[in-house]
Design a protein around this motif. Sequence first.
Motif, PDB file in Angstrom:
ATOM      1  N   ILE A   1       0.842  -1.202   0.000  1.00 30.59           N
ATOM      2  CA  ILE A   1       0.000   0.000   0.000  1.00 30.59           C
ATOM      3  C   ILE A   1       0.874   1.247   0.000  1.00 30.59           C
ATOM      4  N   GLU A   2       1.941   1.213   0.777  1.00 33.96           N
ATOM      5  CA  GLU A   2       2.861   2.342   0.836  1.00 33.96           C
ATOM      6  C   GLU A   2       3.471   2.625  -0.542  1.00 33.96           C
ATOM      7  N   GLU A   3       3.893   1.577  -1.226  1.00 32.19           N
ATOM      8  CA  GLU A   3       4.467   1.740  -2.568  1.00 32.19           C
ATOM      9  C   GLU A   3       3.444   2.341  -3.523  1.00 32.19           C
ATOM     10  N   SER A   4       2.195   1.922  -3.389  1.00 32.68           N
ATOM     11  CA  SER A   4       1.134   2.436  -4.251  1.00 32.68           C
ATOM     12  C   SER A   4       0.934   3.938  -4.029  1.00 32.68           C
ATOM     13  N   TYR A   5       0.923   4.364  -2.775  1.00 31.68           N
ATOM     14  CA  TYR A   5       0.762   5.787  -2.478  1.00 31.68           C
ATOM     15  C   TYR A   5       1.955   6.587  -2.990  1.00 31.68           C
ATOM     16  N   GLU A   6       3.163   6.043  -2.824  1.00 34.13           N
ATOM     17  CA  GLU A   6       4.356   6.742  -3.306  1.00 34.13           C
ATOM     18  C   GLU A   6       4.320   6.905  -4.828  1.00 34.13           C
ATOM     19  N   ALA A   7       3.795   5.890  -5.518  1.00 28.26           N
ATOM     20  CA  ALA A   7       3.677   5.959  -6.981  1.00 28.26           C
ATOM     21  C   ALA A   7       2.711   7.063  -7.399  1.00 28.26           C
ATOM     22  N   LYS A   8       1.774   7.388  -6.516  1.00 28.62           N
ATOM     23  CA  LYS A   8       0.808   8.451  -6.801  1.00 28.62           C
ATOM     24  C   LYS A   8       1.335   9.831  -6.428  1.00 28.62           C
ATOM     25  N   GLY A   9       2.567   9.892  -5.880  1.00 29.04           N
ATOM     26  CA  GLY A   9       3.176  11.172  -5.561  1.00 29.04           C
ATOM     27  C   GLY A   9       3.035  11.602  -4.116  1.00 29.04           C
ATOM     28  N   VAL A  10       2.565  10.720  -3.233  1.00 31.63           N
ATOM     29  CA  VAL A  10       2.452  11.042  -1.812  1.00 31.63           C
ATOM     30  C   VAL A  10       3.824  10.890  -1.169  1.00 31.63           C
ATOM     31  N   SER A  11       4.153  11.773  -0.221  1.00 31.21           N
ATOM     32  CA  SER A  11       5.465  11.718   0.419  1.00 31.21           C
ATOM     33  C   SER A  11       5.658  10.382   1.136  1.00 31.21           C
ATOM     34  N   LYS A  12       6.922  10.023   1.355  1.00 37.31           N
ATOM     35  CA  LYS A  12       7.270   8.741   1.971  1.00 37.31           C
ATOM     36  C   LYS A  12       6.619   8.589   3.349  1.00 37.31           C
ATOM     37  N   ASP A  13       6.742   9.607   4.210  1.00 33.19           N
ATOM     38  CA  ASP A  13       6.169   9.532   5.555  1.00 33.19           C
ATOM     39  C   ASP A  13       4.653   9.418   5.525  1.00 33.19           C
ATOM     40  N   GLU A  14       4.016  10.215   4.684  1.00 34.18           N
ATOM     41  CA  GLU A  14       2.555  10.175   4.584  1.00 34.18           C
ATOM     42  C   GLU A  14       2.087   8.839   4.015  1.00 34.18           C
ATOM     43  N   ALA A  15       2.804   8.312   3.043  1.00 36.04           N
ATOM     44  CA  ALA A  15       2.449   7.019   2.454  1.00 36.04           C
ATOM     45  C   ALA A  15       2.541   5.910   3.498  1.00 36.04           C
TER      46      ALA A  15
END
Length: 125
Positions: free
Chosen positions: A20-34
């Motif tokens: 899920i974290e990788e998916s959020y990062e792919a969408k441009g969300v910061s590492k901490d927020e992801a």
Amino acid sequence: MPRGSKDKYTDKQKRKAEHIEESYEAKGVSKDEAESRAWATVNKQSGGGERTGGSGQKTSAGEKQAARKSSARRAAATRKGVPRPGQKVDGMTKTELMERARKRNIPGRSKMRKSELIEALRKGA
């Protein structure tokens, strides 16, 4: 950023959070927020860490059975329109009063005011 140790999580939960974290990062969300969103999602879906241990209070099988039986009795009483112990008609909303009057088939209830509903329910009790 997520707080606390992730030791109580299963390997499957950890993989899920990572994905899920990788998916959020792919969408441009910061590492901490992801990372924070990922663990929040895992917690919401599975209720948190599933490994045994920690400070969770254990309930015996007998206590669970007694609690279920008590809960079932209260639910059945509520369906019948019987007030719960300590619940007074004066403290109920008009909607609750109307529901109780409907269950008791009180005629003319739809045109009654709150005070009239209370009076009718007291007479019928």
